[in-house]
Design a protein around this motif. Structure first.
Motif, PDB file in Angstrom:
ATOM      1  N   TYR A 179       5.988 -13.877  38.538  1.00  0.00           N
ATOM      2  CA  TYR A 179       4.881 -12.904  38.943  1.00  0.00           C
ATOM      3  C   TYR A 179       3.473 -13.581  39.103  1.00  0.00           C
ATOM      4  CZ  TYR A 179       2.071  -8.686  38.983  1.00  0.00           C
ATOM      5  OH  TYR A 179       1.193  -7.705  39.285  1.00  0.00           O
ATOM      6  N   TYR A 239      -6.593 -11.499  41.323  1.00  0.00           N
ATOM      7  CA  TYR A 239      -7.717 -10.832  40.771  1.00  0.00           C
ATOM      8  C   TYR A 239      -8.944 -10.851  41.415  1.00  0.00           C
ATOM      9  CZ  TYR A 239      -4.453  -8.453  37.422  1.00  0.00           C
ATOM     10  OH  TYR A 239      -3.446  -7.622  36.955  1.00  0.00           O
ATOM     11  N   GLY A 253     -14.709  -5.467  35.511  1.00  0.00           N
ATOM     12  CA  GLY A 253     -13.472  -5.844  34.994  1.00  0.00           C
ATOM     13  C   GLY A 253     -12.582  -6.342  36.368  1.00  0.00           C
ATOM     14  N   PRO A 254     -11.673  -7.487  36.100  1.00  0.00           N
ATOM     15  CA  PRO A 254     -10.951  -7.910  37.298  1.00  0.00           C
ATOM     16  C   PRO A 254     -10.266  -6.801  37.913  1.00  0.00           C
ATOM     17  CG  PRO A 254     -10.677  -9.039  35.343  1.00  0.00           C
ATOM     18  CD  PRO A 254     -11.402  -8.049  34.700  1.00  0.00           C
ATOM     19  N   ARG A 305       6.085 -12.195  44.086  1.00  0.00           N
ATOM     20  CA  ARG A 305       7.334 -12.721  43.236  1.00  0.00           C
ATOM     21  C   ARG A 305       7.895 -13.924  43.986  1.00  0.00           C
ATOM     22  NH1 ARG A 305       7.621  -9.451  38.866  1.00  0.00           N
ATOM     23  NH2 ARG A 305       6.729  -7.369  39.163  1.00  0.00           N
ATOM     24  N   SER A 354       2.709 -14.948  35.072  1.00  0.00           N
ATOM     25  CA  SER A 354       3.489 -14.389  33.906  1.00  0.00           C
ATOM     26  C   SER A 354       4.950 -14.661  34.154  1.00  0.00           C
ATOM     27  CB  SER A 354       3.229 -13.105  33.709  1.00  0.00           C
ATOM     28  OG  SER A 354       3.599 -12.124  34.740  1.00  0.00           O
ATOM     29  N   SER A 410       9.233 -11.864  28.898  1.00  0.00           N
ATOM     30  CA  SER A 410       7.949 -12.246  28.127  1.00  0.00           C
ATOM     31  C   SER A 410       7.418 -10.777  27.911  1.00  0.00           C
ATOM     32  CB  SER A 410       6.985 -13.260  28.365  1.00  0.00           C
ATOM     33  OG  SER A 410       6.207 -12.626  29.472  1.00  0.00           O
ATOM     34  N   GLN A 411       6.339 -10.527  27.281  1.00  0.00           N
ATOM     35  CA  GLN A 411       5.661  -9.305  27.296  1.00  0.00           C
ATOM     36  C   GLN A 411       4.638  -9.045  28.328  1.00  0.00           C
ATOM     37  OE1 GLN A 411       5.298 -11.840  24.778  1.00  0.00           O
ATOM     38  NE2 GLN A 411       3.224 -12.302  24.557  1.00  0.00           N
ATOM     39  N   GLY A 412       4.770 -10.095  29.269  1.00  0.00           N
ATOM     40  CA  GLY A 412       3.901  -9.994  30.497  1.00  0.00           C
ATOM     41  C   GLY A 412       2.568 -10.515  30.448  1.00  0.00           C
ATOM     42  N   TYR A 446      -3.253  -4.681  26.712  1.00  0.00           N
ATOM     43  CA  TYR A 446      -3.433  -5.995  26.665  1.00  0.00           C
ATOM     44  C   TYR A 446      -4.985  -6.167  26.264  1.00  0.00           C
ATOM     45  CZ  TYR A 446       0.849  -6.957  29.327  1.00  0.00           C
ATOM     46  OH  TYR A 446       2.287  -6.748  29.672  1.00  0.00           O
ATOM     47  N   TYR A 502      -7.959  -9.281  26.374  1.00  0.00           N
ATOM     48  CA  TYR A 502      -8.173 -10.655  26.732  1.00  0.00           C
ATOM     49  C   TYR A 502      -9.815 -10.819  26.425  1.00  0.00           C
ATOM     50  CZ  TYR A 502      -3.943 -10.355  29.838  1.00  0.00           C
ATOM     51  OH  TYR A 502      -2.831 -10.233  30.454  1.00  0.00           O
ATOM     52  N   PHE A 544      -5.932 -14.733  26.847  1.00  0.00           N
ATOM     53  CA  PHE A 544      -5.063 -13.567  26.331  1.00  0.00           C
ATOM     54  C   PHE A 544      -5.036 -13.619  24.837  1.00  0.00           C
ATOM     55  CE2 PHE A 544      -1.670 -10.889  25.261  1.00  0.00           C
ATOM     56  CZ  PHE A 544      -0.963 -11.793  24.269  1.00  0.00           C
ATOM     57  N   TYR A 553      -1.103  -8.312  22.658  1.00  0.00           N
ATOM     58  CA  TYR A 553      -0.332  -7.330  23.589  1.00  0.00           C
ATOM     59  C   TYR A 553       0.465  -6.302  22.514  1.00  0.00           C
ATOM     60  CZ  TYR A 553       4.386  -6.137  25.515  1.00  0.00           C
ATOM     61  OH  TYR A 553       5.414  -5.340  25.785  1.00  0.00           O
ATOM     62  N   LEU A 587     -11.947  -7.801  27.446  1.00  0.00           N
ATOM     63  CA  LEU A 587     -11.358  -6.833  28.437  1.00  0.00           C
ATOM     64  C   LEU A 587      -9.982  -6.271  27.868  1.00  0.00           C
ATOM     65  CD1 LEU A 587     -12.213  -9.434  31.321  1.00  0.00           C
ATOM     66  CD2 LEU A 587     -12.894  -7.049  31.355  1.00  0.00           C
ATOM     67  N   GLY A 617       4.661  -3.330  31.050  1.00  0.00           N
ATOM     68  CA  GLY A 617       4.680  -5.027  30.593  1.00  0.00           C
ATOM     69  C   GLY A 617       5.375  -5.559  31.384  1.00  0.00           C
ATOM     70  N   THR A 618       5.952  -6.711  30.866  1.00  0.00           N
ATOM     71  CA  THR A 618       6.908  -7.745  31.558  1.00  0.00           C
ATOM     72  C   THR A 618       6.895  -7.776  32.850  1.00  0.00           C
ATOM     73  OG1 THR A 618       8.499  -6.626  30.056  1.00  0.00           O
ATOM     74  CG2 THR A 618       9.522  -8.194  31.598  1.00  0.00           C
ATOM     75  N   SER A 619       6.030  -8.588  33.514  1.00  0.00           N
ATOM     76  CA  SER A 619       5.663  -9.094  34.651  1.00  0.00           C
ATOM     77  C   SER A 619       5.626  -7.818  35.627  1.00  0.00           C
ATOM     78  CB  SER A 619       6.930  -9.737  35.255  1.00  0.00           C
ATOM     79  OG  SER A 619       7.154 -10.839  34.689  1.00  0.00           O
ATOM     80  N   SER A 620       4.758  -6.836  35.292  1.00  0.00           N
ATOM     81  CA  SER A 620       4.310  -5.735  36.172  1.00  0.00           C
ATOM     82  C   SER A 620       2.725  -5.755  36.214  1.00  0.00           C
ATOM     83  CB  SER A 620       4.834  -4.342  35.758  1.00  0.00           C
ATOM     84  OG  SER A 620       4.299  -4.050  34.500  1.00  0.00           O
ATOM     85  N   GLU A 621       2.309  -4.858  36.934  1.00  0.00           N
ATOM     86  CA  GLU A 621       0.678  -4.773  37.468  1.00  0.00           C
ATOM     87  C   GLU A 621       0.111  -4.261  36.079  1.00  0.00           C
ATOM     88  OE1 GLU A 621       2.985  -4.124  41.056  1.00  0.00           O
ATOM     89  OE2 GLU A 621       3.097  -3.181  38.909  1.00  0.00           O
ATOM     90  N   GLN A 622      -1.033  -5.031  36.047  1.00  0.00           N
ATOM     91  CA  GLN A 622      -1.930  -4.774  35.016  1.00  0.00           C
ATOM     92  C   GLN A 622      -3.217  -4.368  35.592  1.00  0.00           C
ATOM     93  OE1 GLN A 622      -2.376  -7.933  31.905  1.00  0.00           O
ATOM     94  NE2 GLN A 622      -0.161  -8.214  31.913  1.00  0.00           N
ATOM     95  N   TYR A 623      -3.950  -3.269  35.024  1.00  0.00           N
ATOM     96  CA  TYR A 623      -5.124  -2.745  35.613  1.00  0.00           C
ATOM     97  C   TYR A 623      -6.212  -3.042  34.397  1.00  0.00           C
ATOM     98  CZ  TYR A 623      -2.138  -1.127  39.036  1.00  0.00           C
ATOM     99  OH  TYR A 623      -1.131  -0.990  39.954  1.00  0.00           O
ATOM    100  N   PHE A 624      -7.363  -3.443  34.622  1.00  0.00           N
ATOM    101  CA  PHE A 624      -8.457  -3.881  33.681  1.00  0.00           C
ATOM    102  C   PHE A 624      -9.264  -2.688  33.531  1.00  0.00           C
ATOM    103  CE2 PHE A 624      -7.516  -8.041  32.117  1.00  0.00           C
ATOM    104  CZ  PHE A 624      -6.609  -8.530  32.875  1.00  0.00           C
ATOM    105  N   GLY A 625      -9.883  -2.327  32.468  1.00  0.00           N
ATOM    106  CA  GLY A 625     -11.032  -1.815  32.168  1.00  0.00           C
ATOM    107  C   GLY A 625     -12.460  -2.750  32.672  1.00  0.00           C
ATOM    108  N   PRO A 626     -13.594  -2.214  32.392  1.00  0.00           N
ATOM    109  CA  PRO A 626     -15.032  -2.582  32.910  1.00  0.00           C
ATOM    110  C   PRO A 626     -15.297  -3.662  31.763  1.00  0.00           C
ATOM    111  CG  PRO A 626     -15.215  -0.581  31.966  1.00  0.00           C
ATOM    112  CD  PRO A 626     -13.712  -0.594  31.914  1.00  0.00           C
TER     113      PRO A 626
END
Lengths: 113, 114
Positions: A32, A36, A43-44, A51, A93, A97-99, B33, B35, B45, B48, B91, B98-107
């Motif tokens: 993946y 960003y 934040g990003p 993929r 990632s 794994s935990q991603g 997560y 960071y 990182f 998690y 952050l 989780g597991t290779s999916s989209e992550q959305y960050f805070g400010p």
């Protein structure tokens, strides 16, 4: 050990030009690859992701090109605008794994009017 | 809908003091997560959570760092006996699974240790 190498560190492009940022990875288990965009003090924000089962993904002016054999991927920003000026991070990632994302060190893009 | 929120946005503390940083993830996101982003550096990182459990704490830089998540929602990152090298932006990101999916960050929370 840096698992995702990003270049260039900084990039200056004229308005209307194409911005190209490159990343290379080492771990073949990565599955993946997101990009960003980060503005100062924010934040990003997820821009676009790919993929490894496809070689290219396009969303508006943003395109990811992916070369699995070379373990490289790149972000192309077409018709670059001053509002695109930001820092861009590639990441990767691993499935199963935990991603948690492994990030490149970022590229600071400046688009000149 | 509401995004990831973090508080405080800025924190200045004296060396040796403890600090707590808070993260409110997107509702329904099971993965969370933390960071750290140091000046001019990429994102590192830290830890998690899947639900309330933290299966991987390997990214925490020292035993002065700890984190917890309660009710599968809010998370707190605690830094004890802060040092100047702890100064960074912390952050938080959340992800639906989780597991290779989209992550959305805070400010982020900008921490300055004087």
């Amino acid at each position: 050990q840096q698992q995702v190498k990003q270049s260039p560190q900084s990039l200056i492009v004229q308005k209307g030009g194409i911005s190209i940022i490159n990343c290379a990875y080492e771990n073949t288990a990565f599955d993946y690859f997101p990009w960003y965009q980060q503005f100062p003090g924010k934040g990003p924000a997820l821009l676009i992701a790919i993929r490894p089962d496809v070689s290219e993904k396009k969303e508006g002016r943003f395109t990811i090109s992916f070369n699995k054999s070379a373990k490289q991927f790149s972000l192309h920003i077409m018709d670059s605008q001053p509002g695109d000026s930001a820092t861009y991070f590639c990441a990767a990632s691993t499935r199963g794994s935990q991603g948690n994302l492994i990030f490149g060190k970022g590229t600071k893009l400046s688009v000149k009017p | 809908g509401a995004g990831v929120s973090q508080s405080p946005s800025n924190k200045v503390t004296e060396k040796g003091k403890d600090v707590e940083l808070r993260c409110d993830p997107i509702s329904g996101h099971t993965a969370l997560y933390w960071y750290r982003q140091s000046l001019g550096q990429g994102l590192e990182f830290l830890i998690y959570f899947q639900g309330n459990s933290a299966p991987d704490k390997s990214g925490l830089p020292s035993d002065r760092f700890s984190a917890e998540r309660t009710g599968g929602s809010v998370s707190t990152l605690t830094i004890q006996r802060t040092q100047q090298e702890d100064s960074a932006v912390y952050l938080c990101a959340s992800s639906p699974t989780g597991t290779s999916s989209e992550q959305y960050f805070g400010p982020g929370t900008r921490l300055t240790v004087t």
